[in-house]
Structure formats: C-alpha cells, structure tokens
Design an enzyme around this catalytic site. Structure first.
Site, PDB file in Angstrom:
ATOM      1  CG  LEU A   1      -1.653  -1.115   1.408  1.00  0.00           C
ATOM      2  CD1 LEU A   1      -2.510  -1.250   2.810  1.00  0.00           C
ATOM      3  CD2 LEU A   1      -2.939  -1.170   0.540  1.00  0.00           C
ATOM      4  CG  HIS A   2       2.636   2.987  -3.291  1.00  0.00           C
ATOM      5  ND1 HIS A   2       2.122   1.964  -3.999  1.00  0.00           N
ATOM      6  CD2 HIS A   2       2.657   4.210  -4.225  1.00  0.00           C
ATOM      7  CE1 HIS A   2       2.010   2.158  -5.134  1.00  0.00           C
ATOM      8  NE2 HIS A   2       2.335   3.467  -5.476  1.00  0.00           N
ATOM      9  NE  ARG A   3      -1.987   3.455  -7.153  1.00  0.00           N
ATOM     10  CZ  ARG A   3      -1.118   4.204  -8.249  1.00  0.00           C
ATOM     11  NH1 ARG A   3      -0.739   5.422  -7.844  1.00  0.00           N
ATOM     12  NH2 ARG A   3      -0.336   3.134  -8.722  1.00  0.00           N
TER      13      ARG A   3
END
Length: 365
Positions: free
Chosen positions: A209-211
């Site tokens: 997860l990085h957005r």
C-alpha cells in the site's frame, strides 16, 4: 550512430529499462548503428528501491545520476528538468526514451521536446481516468508531446488515436515488465525472513500500500488494514513497507499477530513472494501485471485502473475502499472461487526486442 538517452527514475522504471538495454546491446553486437546513455534521475534514492534493482537485473551502472532526491511534486519536477537540461546539453541525443509514468518520465520528456529532441514513450497510452493520481497527469502530459509510442495493448493504441495521434506513431510491442519477469523466473530468491516466519507456498498474503488515497488518512488506513486482517483467516500477511507509509504506521500502532512488516524487497525476493502467495493485496498498477502472468489472485484497493486487461482477462479485481466489496472478494478468494488469468496478446517476453527493431526502422539504421 543513433544515440538514445534512456531515463530511469523510480523502482518501476528499472524493471522496464533492463530488457531494453539488453536488446540495444544485442543489436549493437550484430553491427547495428545504435548506442545508449543511461540517465538515473535519482527520484528513488533509497538503496532498496534503487541500487538493488540495478545489481539484480544486471543493469549497467548509469552514465550519470542526477541525484534529485525527495521533495514535493513541483520541487522534484523542477530539479529533474533543470539537471536533465544540463545533461542533455552536454550529451546530445537523437532520441530520449522514457518509460512508465513517474515524475521523471514527464519532466525529461518536456525537456527533450523543448530542446527539439524526439521522445519515445514505452507504455504510452494507458489511462486510469483518475486525475487525482499524479501518474495520470504524468501520462497525459508525456503523451501529448511524445513522437513515438511503444504500447502494451490495443486499448492503449485506441486511447492515443482518440487523442489525435496518428497510426504511424504507434507501435504495439507488448509489455517490457513481462520481459523482465520471464527472464528472471529461474533466478528468484527466497527472502531471508521466509524460514523465520515459517512461510509455506500458497499459504500467505503479500500486501503493498502506498497510494495517498489509502495511506495518507490515518483512519482510512486503520480501517483498511483491520478489515484485511479480519478476513485473512489467520494467514500471514507480508507487508513490505514503502518509506512514506512507514511514518504513518508508526503512529497507528497496528499490531496484529499475523501482520508482518518487512523492509522493501529487491526484485528477486519480491517476485518470489508474489509467485508463491495465496493472494496479493495492493494499490499498485504494475504488480497487477505480474500477478496476471503468474495467475495469482490479486485484490486492488483502487476505484480505477490504467491496466483494465488485468481485470478483464487477468487475475485482478478492483475493490476500492468499499468494505462490502472487500468482504465479498475475500469470500470468493477463501472459498476457492477466484477467476483464472489469461495472458494479454504479445505479453510474451519479446517486447524489448520489438522496440529496438522498430526504433532502428524509424531512423533507417
């Protein structure tokens, strides 16, 4: 001699340039008048996100690293443009080749065009339709000034034709990410923590997860991870943590017995994890291409994708942040009812060879 300057800025770029560089070397060895210069902008400067990939994928050391480092979107764009302008002035090229959709892609394309140098965009024409994504802005700006497009699918070609590009500018070549995947499948390495955590094939999740839409709002991130853990049926969840996500997680104290935070992984370790996972949980675009080719179930926490083929014929499904959608997806996954994937046309490991062949034809070399 045809001189090509190849741009790499962030982790996804490295996997895309590796087969292109190899194809250029192969052509040169066969007597073709072609050469390249590799420019690393330094947009990703964490060793685990950058240097490791060059070593593992046998990418030659960059001819120059612009060492841009971090900053806001505008700061990074400005730094890249200023430094690349000086680089291109000192080392002129006939063609600047950019890949993907990171800030470096857009910034270097703008500089090249303002210096009257041709631009080729590998992976041009893909669209998510979500203008809140910085990558979508990068794609649209880059494609608006690009001369030649090396595309992954027919849909990408349609997007470009509908934006006013001509057929003569478009070259459907397939997917260079898959070139890299196929080339390295027999080189994959088990991560060090595999035995420590007692992992078994097809019995754990990989999560990335990085957005900003997922990780920048603390309660949203807490809710998402809590729901994933609840539905994981106790299976280990391996979470390589992106540097920007790590800071947020430290405040949330999300400690679950089966949730394992690990460092960002090199390519060979990461693909090993994906290939052997029960399923992948992500908000990345590129990973959905790899899960499709490996036929590994993939759940994407986004409402849109620039890679619809991974949903239409691949193993990917968009669930966004809709809790009921997420729950239903986990029900199908846990009951063994996930769809089987097929390979999109030309995703066969030969895309880079096609690109170099087409470039030589364009320039009559």
């Amino acid at each position: 001699m045809l001189k090509i300057t190849i741009i790499a800025g962030a982790r996804p770029n490295f996997m895309k340039i590796a087969p292109i560089i190899e194809a250029i070397k192969n052509a040169k060895n066969k007597g073709k008048q072609i050469d390249y210069r590799l420019v690393h902008t330094g947009q990703h400067y964490d060793k685990k996100l950058s240097d490791t990939f060059f070593e593992e994928l046998n990418i030659p050391h960059p001819d120059i690293n612009l060492e841009v480092k971090s900053g806001t979107q505008a700061e990074q764009t400005a730094q890249i443009m200023t430094k690349f302008e000086a680089e291109l002035t000192k080392n002129p090229a006939d063609l600047v080749l950019v890949v993907g959709d990171v800030t470096s892609t857009m910034a270097c394309a703008i500089v090249a065009k303002k210096m009257h140098v041709d631009v080729a965009h590998v992976e041009g024409g893909i669209r998510s339709g979500d203008m809140k994504m910085p990558e979508e802005v990068n794609r649209i700006v880059t494609d608006s000034i690009t001369d030649y497009f090396f595309t992954t699918t027919d849909l990408a070609n349609e997007n470009l034709l509908s934006s006013g590009k001509s057929k003569s500018q478009l070259f459907l070549v397939g997917n260079v990410m898959i070139d890299t995947l196929f080339k390295n499948l027999n080189r994959l390495e088990k991560p060090k923590f595999w035995d420590e955590l007692g992992l078994d094939e097809k019995s754990y999740y990989v999560m990335t997860l990085h957005r900003p839409s997922n990780v920048d709002e603390e309660e949203q991130l807490r809710s998402l991870i809590s729901k994933i853990v609840e539905k994981s049926e106790g299976k280990p969840i391996i979470f390589p943590v992106h540097p920007r996500t790590k800071k947020l997680l430290q405040n949330l104290e999300l400690n679950f017995e089966n949730l394992h935070y690990v460092e960002p992984q090199g390519y060979l370790n990461f693909i090993y994890l994906i290939k052997n996972a029960f399923a992948v949980l992500t908000d990345s675009g590129g990973i959905t291409e790899e899960t499709t080719m490996l036929n590994v179930p993939c759940m994407t926490f986004r409402d849109s994708t620039e890679r619809p083929e991974t949903c239409e014929i691949g193993s990917n499904e968009l669930v966004g942040s809709d809790i009921s959608k997420i729950e239903k997806a986990f029900e199908r996954l846990n009951s063994g009812k996930w769809k089987q994937a097929s390979a999109p046309a030309l995703w066969d490991g030969e895309a880079a060879e096609r690109i170099v062949k087409d470039v030589l034809k364009i320039y009559g070399k």
